[in-house]
Write an enzyme that holds these catalytic residues in place. Structure first.
Site, PDB file in Angstrom:
ATOM      1  N   HIS A  41      -9.645   0.943   4.621  1.00 25.26           N
ATOM      2  CA  HIS A  41      -8.398   1.131   5.376  1.00 25.26           C
ATOM      3  C   HIS A  41      -8.678   2.105   6.534  1.00 25.26           C
ATOM      4  O   HIS A  41      -9.459   3.047   6.386  1.00 25.26           O
ATOM      5  CB  HIS A  41      -7.312   1.685   4.444  1.00 25.26           C
ATOM      6  CG  HIS A  41      -5.952   1.666   5.063  1.00 25.26           C
ATOM      7  ND1 HIS A  41      -5.550   2.585   6.008  1.00 25.26           N
ATOM      8  CD2 HIS A  41      -4.895   0.828   4.897  1.00 25.26           C
ATOM      9  CE1 HIS A  41      -4.310   2.318   6.379  1.00 25.26           C
ATOM     10  NE2 HIS A  41      -3.894   1.245   5.726  1.00 25.26           N
ATOM     11  N   GLY A  58       2.122   1.961  10.917  1.00 22.67           N
ATOM     12  CA  GLY A  58       3.102   3.035  10.853  1.00 22.67           C
ATOM     13  C   GLY A  58       3.727   3.388  12.195  1.00 22.67           C
ATOM     14  O   GLY A  58       4.429   4.384  12.329  1.00 22.67           O
ATOM     15  N   GLU A  92      -5.653  -5.299  10.399  1.00 22.77           N
ATOM     16  CA  GLU A  92      -4.673  -4.251  10.664  1.00 22.77           C
ATOM     17  C   GLU A  92      -5.020  -3.550  11.979  1.00 22.77           C
ATOM     18  O   GLU A  92      -5.889  -2.647  11.991  1.00 22.77           O
ATOM     19  CB  GLU A  92      -4.682  -3.223   9.527  1.00 22.77           C
ATOM     20  CG  GLU A  92      -4.368  -3.809   8.173  1.00 22.77           C
ATOM     21  CD  GLU A  92      -3.737  -2.760   7.259  1.00 22.77           C
ATOM     22  OE1 GLU A  92      -2.613  -3.006   6.788  1.00 22.77           O
ATOM     23  OE2 GLU A  92      -4.346  -1.700   7.048  1.00 22.77           O
ATOM     24  N   ASN A  97       0.872  -1.182   0.000  1.00 26.06           N
ATOM     25  CA  ASN A  97       0.000   0.000   0.000  1.00 26.06           C
ATOM     26  C   ASN A  97       0.907   1.229   0.000  1.00 26.06           C
ATOM     27  O   ASN A  97       1.463   1.583   1.036  1.00 26.06           O
ATOM     28  CB  ASN A  97      -0.887  -0.040   1.257  1.00 26.06           C
ATOM     29  CG  ASN A  97      -1.735   1.207   1.392  1.00 26.06           C
ATOM     30  OD1 ASN A  97      -1.820   2.033   0.472  1.00 26.06           O
ATOM     31  ND2 ASN A  97      -2.369   1.357   2.550  1.00 26.06           N
ATOM     32  N   TRP A  98       1.055   1.827  -1.167  1.00 30.66           N
ATOM     33  CA  TRP A  98       1.988   2.960  -1.281  1.00 30.66           C
ATOM     34  C   TRP A  98       1.416   4.243  -0.675  1.00 30.66           C
ATOM     35  O   TRP A  98       2.113   5.243  -0.595  1.00 30.66           O
ATOM     36  CB  TRP A  98       2.362   3.188  -2.755  1.00 30.66           C
ATOM     37  CG  TRP A  98       3.173   2.085  -3.374  1.00 30.66           C
ATOM     38  CD1 TRP A  98       3.576   0.915  -2.785  1.00 30.66           C
ATOM     39  CD2 TRP A  98       3.691   2.038  -4.719  1.00 30.66           C
ATOM     40  NE1 TRP A  98       4.309   0.149  -3.678  1.00 30.66           N
ATOM     41  CE2 TRP A  98       4.392   0.818  -4.868  1.00 30.66           C
ATOM     42  CE3 TRP A  98       3.621   2.908  -5.814  1.00 30.66           C
ATOM     43  CZ2 TRP A  98       5.023   0.450  -6.063  1.00 30.66           C
ATOM     44  CZ3 TRP A  98       4.243   2.539  -7.009  1.00 30.66           C
ATOM     45  CH2 TRP A  98       4.936   1.329  -7.117  1.00 30.66           C
ATOM     46  N   LYS A  99       0.135   4.202  -0.343  1.00 33.04           N
ATOM     47  CA  LYS A  99      -0.540   5.380   0.242  1.00 33.04           C
ATOM     48  C   LYS A  99      -0.325   6.606  -0.645  1.00 33.04           C
ATOM     49  O   LYS A  99      -0.269   6.478  -1.865  1.00 33.04           O
ATOM     50  CB  LYS A  99      -0.068   5.597   1.680  1.00 33.04           C
ATOM     51  CG  LYS A  99      -0.163   4.330   2.529  1.00 33.04           C
ATOM     52  CD  LYS A  99      -0.039   4.588   3.990  1.00 33.04           C
ATOM     53  CE  LYS A  99      -0.015   3.275   4.741  1.00 33.04           C
ATOM     54  NZ  LYS A  99      -0.135   3.436   6.170  1.00 33.04           N
ATOM     55  N   SER A 101       3.121  -2.364  10.448  1.00 34.44           N
ATOM     56  CA  SER A 101       4.565  -2.336  10.696  1.00 34.44           C
ATOM     57  C   SER A 101       5.271  -3.644  10.349  1.00 34.44           C
ATOM     58  O   SER A 101       6.235  -4.033  11.019  1.00 34.44           O
ATOM     59  CB  SER A 101       4.866  -1.923  12.150  1.00 34.44           C
ATOM     60  OG  SER A 101       4.405  -0.611  12.388  1.00 34.44           O
ATOM     61  N   GLY A 120       2.660  -1.146   4.359  1.00 29.40           N
ATOM     62  CA  GLY A 120       2.696   0.277   4.039  1.00 29.40           C
ATOM     63  C   GLY A 120       4.123   0.740   3.833  1.00 29.40           C
ATOM     64  O   GLY A 120       4.700   0.599   2.751  1.00 29.40           O
ATOM     65  N   GLY A 121       4.727   1.279   4.888  1.00 24.87           N
ATOM     66  CA  GLY A 121       6.051   1.899   4.788  1.00 24.87           C
ATOM     67  C   GLY A 121       7.092   1.054   4.071  1.00 24.87           C
ATOM     68  O   GLY A 121       7.808   1.548   3.187  1.00 24.87           O
ATOM     69  N   GLU A 134      -7.075   4.467   7.653  1.00 27.08           N
ATOM     70  CA  GLU A 134      -6.807   5.882   7.357  1.00 27.08           C
ATOM     71  C   GLU A 134      -7.976   6.504   6.604  1.00 27.08           C
ATOM     72  O   GLU A 134      -8.283   7.684   6.787  1.00 27.08           O
ATOM     73  CB  GLU A 134      -5.483   6.007   6.584  1.00 27.08           C
ATOM     74  CG  GLU A 134      -4.295   5.758   7.509  1.00 27.08           C
ATOM     75  CD  GLU A 134      -3.022   5.296   6.815  1.00 27.08           C
ATOM     76  OE1 GLU A 134      -2.950   5.326   5.581  1.00 27.08           O
ATOM     77  OE2 GLU A 134      -2.104   4.868   7.540  1.00 27.08           O
TER      78      GLU A 134
HETATM   79  C1  PEP Z   1      -0.984  -0.058   6.116  1.00 26.58           C
HETATM   80  O1  PEP Z   1      -1.180   1.139   6.068  1.00 26.58           O
HETATM   81  O2  PEP Z   1      -1.769  -0.819   5.539  1.00 26.58           O
HETATM   82  C2  PEP Z   1       0.182  -0.540   6.854  1.00 26.58           C
HETATM   83  C3  PEP Z   1       0.193  -1.767   7.250  1.00 26.58           C
HETATM   84  O3  PEP Z   1       1.169   0.381   7.069  1.00 26.58           O
HETATM   85  P1  PEP Z   1       2.605   0.084   7.764  1.00 26.58           P
HETATM   86  O4  PEP Z   1       3.159  -1.167   7.162  1.00 26.58           O
HETATM   87  O5  PEP Z   1       3.418   1.297   7.435  1.00 26.58           O
HETATM   88  O6  PEP Z   1       2.335  -0.068   9.227  1.00 26.58           O
END
Ligand code: PEP
Length: 249
Positions: A95, A171, A165, A11-13, A211, A232-233, A97
């Site tokens: 999601h 994050g 999640e 997920n590049w957001k 994470s 994500g990250g 967010e």
């Molecule tokens: C996400 O936003 O779906 C996610 C899992 O982010 P991160 O890996 O950065 O925690």
């Protein structure tokens, strides 16, 4: 028992411009190996160049959201059918967010999920508790409510993936314990099976997200009932993303 092929989804957001996104997609495509499915979900405007960069590669393309209608007066929105037309096979929905930043509730996520299915997309439906809910011992209750509200009646293992999640793990550098992840994944599988049909749980893929990175991926992906990750990250760095994929059991 059905063998569930792990899915590693990035997920590049809201990150990346054209040139670096093409470079990232090409690097991921070049490193794609057997053993798991790979998916990248860039920001909407970058879907066409990333589709081109991934052409001929097994790495799949997804989006981060869609509207629940197929066309109409919805300024700024994108229909699921448009995403399919642009080369997407998947779309992330609900999601945390989007639930927080855009006030998306379970009813809206359910409508979007139905629209994704109608367009032939696989919906990755996200559920997860906040820290306050976990501390109050309400994790499973919260997850049950989200599943009940966010899933339309046509869910199958082929058109839907669930991503667990924990909101507090996204994050933050924190991850849930293996016991907690196993408990929630088993709970999700059981709830979906009892809502739809006993057979559905066996083939349903449930991803862990929060994470996940190369240093913890092996342990997280080895947990019973974890069928991949939503990342994500770490998905913004091809090396890290591919290292996570290489950790699939
Ligand atoms: C996400 O936003 O779906 C996610 C899992 O982010 P991160 O890996 O950065 O925690």
């Amino acid at each position: 028992m059905t063998r569930r092929i792990p899915l590693i989804a990035g997920n590049w957001k809201m990150n990346g411009l054209t040139a670096d996104s093409i470079a990232l997609a090409r690097a991921v495509a070049a490193g794609a190996a057997e053993g798991c499915e790979l998916l990248v979900c860039p920001p909407a405007v970058l879907i066409p160049p990333v589709a081109e960069a991934l052409a001929g590669s097994p790495c799949m393309l997804g989006a981060q959201d869609c509207h629940f209608e197929s066309a109409g007066a919805h300024t700024g929105d994108i229909a699921a059918v448009m995403l399919a037309d642009a080369g997407c096979s998947h779309v992330i929905l609900g999601h945390s967010e989007r639930r927080a930043d855009h006030g998306e509730d379970d009813d809206l996520v359910r409508a979007k999920t139905a629209a994704a299915h109608a367009a032939g997309l696989v919906a990755i439906v996200c559920v997860g508790e906040t820290l306050a809910e976990r501390d109050a011992g309400r994790t499973l209750e919260r997850i049950s409510a989200q599943l009940e509200g966010s899933l339309p009646s046509d869910v199958t293992p082929g058109n839907t993936v669930i991503a667990y999640e924990p909101v507090w793990a996204i994050g933050s550098g924190r991850t849930a314990t293996p016991e907690d992840v196993a408990e929630v994944h088993a709970h999700i599988r059981g709830r979906v099976a009892s809502k739809f049909s006993p057979g559905i749980g066996d083939g349903l893929r449930i991803l862990y997200g929060g994470s996940m990175k190369p240093s913890n991926a092996e342990a997280l992906l080895a947990i019973d009932g974890v069928d991949g990750g939503l990342i994500g990250g770490a998905s913004l760095h091809a090396e890290d993303f591919l290292a996570i994929a290489a950790s699939c059991p």
